[in-house]
Each structure stands twice: as structure tokens, then as C-alpha cells.
Design an enzyme around this catalytic site. Structure first.
Site, PDB file in Angstrom:
ATOM      1  N   GLU A  15      16.122 -24.023  -9.056  1.00  0.00           N
ATOM      2  CA  GLU A  15      15.433 -22.922  -8.297  1.00  0.00           C
ATOM      3  C   GLU A  15      15.257 -21.939  -7.684  1.00  0.00           C
ATOM      4  O   GLU A  15      14.863 -21.170  -7.386  1.00  0.00           O
ATOM      5  CB  GLU A  15      13.465 -22.670  -8.268  1.00  0.00           C
ATOM      6  CG  GLU A  15      12.337 -24.079  -9.969  1.00  0.00           C
ATOM      7  CD  GLU A  15      11.529 -24.367  -8.951  1.00  0.00           C
ATOM      8  OE1 GLU A  15      10.722 -23.543  -9.443  1.00  0.00           O
ATOM      9  OE2 GLU A  15      11.137 -24.998  -8.224  1.00  0.00           O
ATOM     10  N   HIS A  35       1.599 -25.855  -8.296  1.00  0.00           N
ATOM     11  CA  HIS A  35       3.154 -25.667  -7.667  1.00  0.00           C
ATOM     12  C   HIS A  35       2.799 -26.137  -6.996  1.00  0.00           C
ATOM     13  O   HIS A  35       3.841 -27.037  -6.459  1.00  0.00           O
ATOM     14  CB  HIS A  35       4.044 -24.715  -8.818  1.00  0.00           C
ATOM     15  CG  HIS A  35       5.381 -24.532  -8.721  1.00  0.00           C
ATOM     16  ND1 HIS A  35       6.609 -23.710  -9.872  1.00  0.00           N
ATOM     17  CD2 HIS A  35       5.982 -25.337  -7.412  1.00  0.00           C
ATOM     18  CE1 HIS A  35       7.695 -24.613  -8.968  1.00  0.00           C
ATOM     19  NE2 HIS A  35       7.254 -25.120  -8.238  1.00  0.00           N
ATOM     20  N   HIS A  85       5.991 -27.977  -1.876  1.00  0.00           N
ATOM     21  CA  HIS A  85       5.313 -28.460  -2.553  1.00  0.00           C
ATOM     22  C   HIS A  85       4.138 -29.778  -1.575  1.00  0.00           C
ATOM     23  O   HIS A  85       4.072 -30.420  -2.074  1.00  0.00           O
ATOM     24  CB  HIS A  85       5.429 -29.522  -4.047  1.00  0.00           C
ATOM     25  CG  HIS A  85       6.559 -28.753  -4.486  1.00  0.00           C
ATOM     26  ND1 HIS A  85       7.747 -29.344  -4.402  1.00  0.00           N
ATOM     27  CD2 HIS A  85       7.351 -27.923  -4.976  1.00  0.00           C
ATOM     28  CE1 HIS A  85       8.666 -28.612  -5.075  1.00  0.00           C
ATOM     29  NE2 HIS A  85       8.061 -27.273  -5.463  1.00  0.00           N
ATOM     30  N   HIS A 138      10.927 -22.569  -0.092  1.00  0.00           N
ATOM     31  CA  HIS A 138       9.523 -23.200  -1.268  1.00  0.00           C
ATOM     32  C   HIS A 138       9.535 -24.471  -1.020  1.00  0.00           C
ATOM     33  O   HIS A 138      10.230 -25.912  -1.143  1.00  0.00           O
ATOM     34  CB  HIS A 138      10.336 -22.716  -2.898  1.00  0.00           C
ATOM     35  CG  HIS A 138       9.229 -23.326  -4.074  1.00  0.00           C
ATOM     36  ND1 HIS A 138       8.747 -23.053  -4.303  1.00  0.00           N
ATOM     37  CD2 HIS A 138      10.405 -24.000  -4.712  1.00  0.00           C
ATOM     38  CE1 HIS A 138       7.646 -23.850  -5.165  1.00  0.00           C
ATOM     39  NE2 HIS A 138       9.062 -24.133  -5.387  1.00  0.00           N
TER      40      HIS A 138
END
Length: 273
Positions: free
Chosen positions: A78, A167, A99, A97
Site C-alpha cells: 500500500e 479498513h 487500523h 496509515h
């Protein structure tokens, strides 16, 4: 005095470990920084759990996510998330980024994440929500194509945080320390907001409160105070401290000053097996 590239790699590796230690990153997720002298490149770890990242794991990529130097190991799939945001936002110099568990209820429910306390204002006044399904139909939910990364960057727009439906989230900052600060305190805000919903009412900051609190907390001194604390939690044997109150803190090995070890038995409590 400009920081060396080696110091920048060390700082980025440390940011990975801080974000893992604070529960923002786990085995997955990643944090990057724009190359300090070439804005058409960014620096990101190879495919590795953030808690394990060391300076030798850091590689350079172009804004399309392709390696900009020889690379014989695997990169994150990613990485286009980072390149697309750097391409769209010249003011952004670091991207995370993740989660994080605190964020996932908002990614799943679609409930708006709003600033509810002063440090949480660093998420920015608005947190848009991007649904990959809207433009790309069914996917693995990973952002692996350049056009997917650019769609995410458009959804982020001029903001600092974007929720990714089903996500996670992506956070931008003007510096590496700023993106670490924004990422951690956005997660704290999400935790408190979820708890507050259990009481039946959430009172968000007014636009004026949010703007003033964000401006205050993204100054050098508050971020340095938090950074020292997070470094101490990652490495009890050392802490980064500025040489005096009137100057910017040094970065890298020269900034690490040994301090007393924790007494025996003072380890962070572990969750029950």
C-alpha cells in the site's frame, strides 16, 4: 544545521516503533516521510512489522510508489497511499496509515469522528470518510493501485485525517513528529468519543476551540514534550532532550541522553494470557 539522511532514517525507524508501542500500528500499517532534499521521493520501511523497523529497513520511493534505489526485499503493497498524498499535498511531509482499534468502529459504522478534547483537535476540524467501493466496486480493501491512492488523496483533500470505510485511517502531517502526534491523539479522541456515546451525549469542540487547540498543540514544544515521553516508553535507557529551552531539539544518536533505568518490577503491565 540540516539533519543527515542517516539521522532522518533513524527518526523514521523510531517513529515506527513509537506508533507500534502506543497501539496505533500493530503487525500492519506504516508511516513514511518525504525525502528531506528531494520532494519527488519519500522514505518508507520495507515490508516489516513496524515494531521491528530499524534504519537499515528504510528505502526511498518515487511518488508512484516505485523504488527509487536498488531494493532486493519486498516493500509494502500500500505504499501508493503515501506517494499519492505527497503528490497531491506539497505541504505534507509525513503520512501514517493504520487500523488502530480505537478508529475501526468509526470505519465500520460510518459515524462521524469529531474533535471532543483539546489534544484531539489535532485530527483537524473535519475528518472525511472514503469508501473504496464507490469508485472501484469490490476490492481486497487494500489500496494498491496508483488510481486508488489518488482517490484516497482526493478524499483527504485539505484535511489531516481521513477514515477509510471497513479498513482504517490515514493521517497526514507537516513533519514526522506532527504525524505521530496527530495519529496518537486522534486515536485517543476516538476512544473518548466512543465512551462518551455510552453516556448518551457527545459535545464536540466548537470550530473556534478546535482551531485554537490544534494550533497550540502542533507547536514545537508540545510535540517535543510528547515525543520525549514516547521515546522513554520505547527505550527506558535514553531520552531525546533539547540542548536548552531556546533551541530546536537535536535528532539522532547525539540527542540521546542516558537516564536512570526503571527499578526492577516496573515493567508495563501485560494483558492476561
Amino acid at each position: 544545521m540540516p539533519l543527515s539522511l542517516a539521522d532522518q532514517r533513524e527518526e523514521l525507524a523510531l517513529a515506527n516503533r513509537i506508533l507500534a508501542n502506543e497501539g496505533v500500528l500493530d503487525a500492519f500499517g506504516h508511516v513514511s516521510m518525504r525525502h528531506p532534499s528531494d520532494p519527488s521521493r519519500f522514505m518508507l520501511s520495507r515490508h516489516r512489522a513496524p515494531e521491528l523497523v530499524v534504519p537499515a529497513d528504510i528505502y526511498q520511493f518515487n511518488l508512484q510508489g516505485e523504488p527509487a534505489e536498488p531494493m532486493t526485499v519486498r516493500g509494502y503493497s500500500e505504499r501508493v497511499i503515501h506517494g499519492a498524498i505527497y503528490e497531491a499535498r506539497p505541504d505534507v511531509n509525513a503520512v501514517c496509515h493504520h487500523h488502530a482499534p480505537a478508529i475501526m468502529p468509526y470505519a465500520v459504522s460510518g459515524m462521524e469522528l469529531v474533535p471532543i478534547f483539546h489534544l484531539g483537535a489535532t485530527m483537524g476540524p473535519k475528518v472525511p470518510c472514503w469508501d473504496q467501493q464507490d469508485e472501484f466496486s469490490d476490492t481486497s480493501l487494500l489500496v494498491v493501485k496508483v488510481e486508488e491512492g489518488r482517490a484516497l488523496a482526493r478524499a483527504l483533500g485539505p484535511n489531516w485525517t481521513v477514515i477509510m470505510r471497513r479498513h482504517g485511517a490515514t493521517v497526514a502531517g507537516r513533519s514526522l513528529r506532527e504525524v505521530v502526534f496527530r495519529s496518537i491523539y486522534t486515536c485517543r479522541n476516538a476512544e473518548y468519543q466512543t465512551l462518551a456515546h455510552g453516556h448518551g451525549h457527545v459535545q464536540r469542540l466548537t470550530p473556534g476551540e478546535a482551531a485554537l487547540a490544534e494550533a497550540h498543540n502542533t507547536r514545537d514544544f508540545p510535540m517535543q514534550r510528547a515525543w520525549d515521553y514516547w521515546v522513554r516508553r520505547v527505550d527506558p535507557s535514553g531520552i531525546q532532550t533539547p540542548p536548552d529551552r531556546g533551541t530546536k531539539p537535536a535528532i539522532g544518536k547525539a540527542a540521546v541522553r542516558p537516564i536512570a533505568k526503571k527499578p526492577a518490577g516496573a515493567r508495563k503491565p501485560q494483558a492476561p494470557a
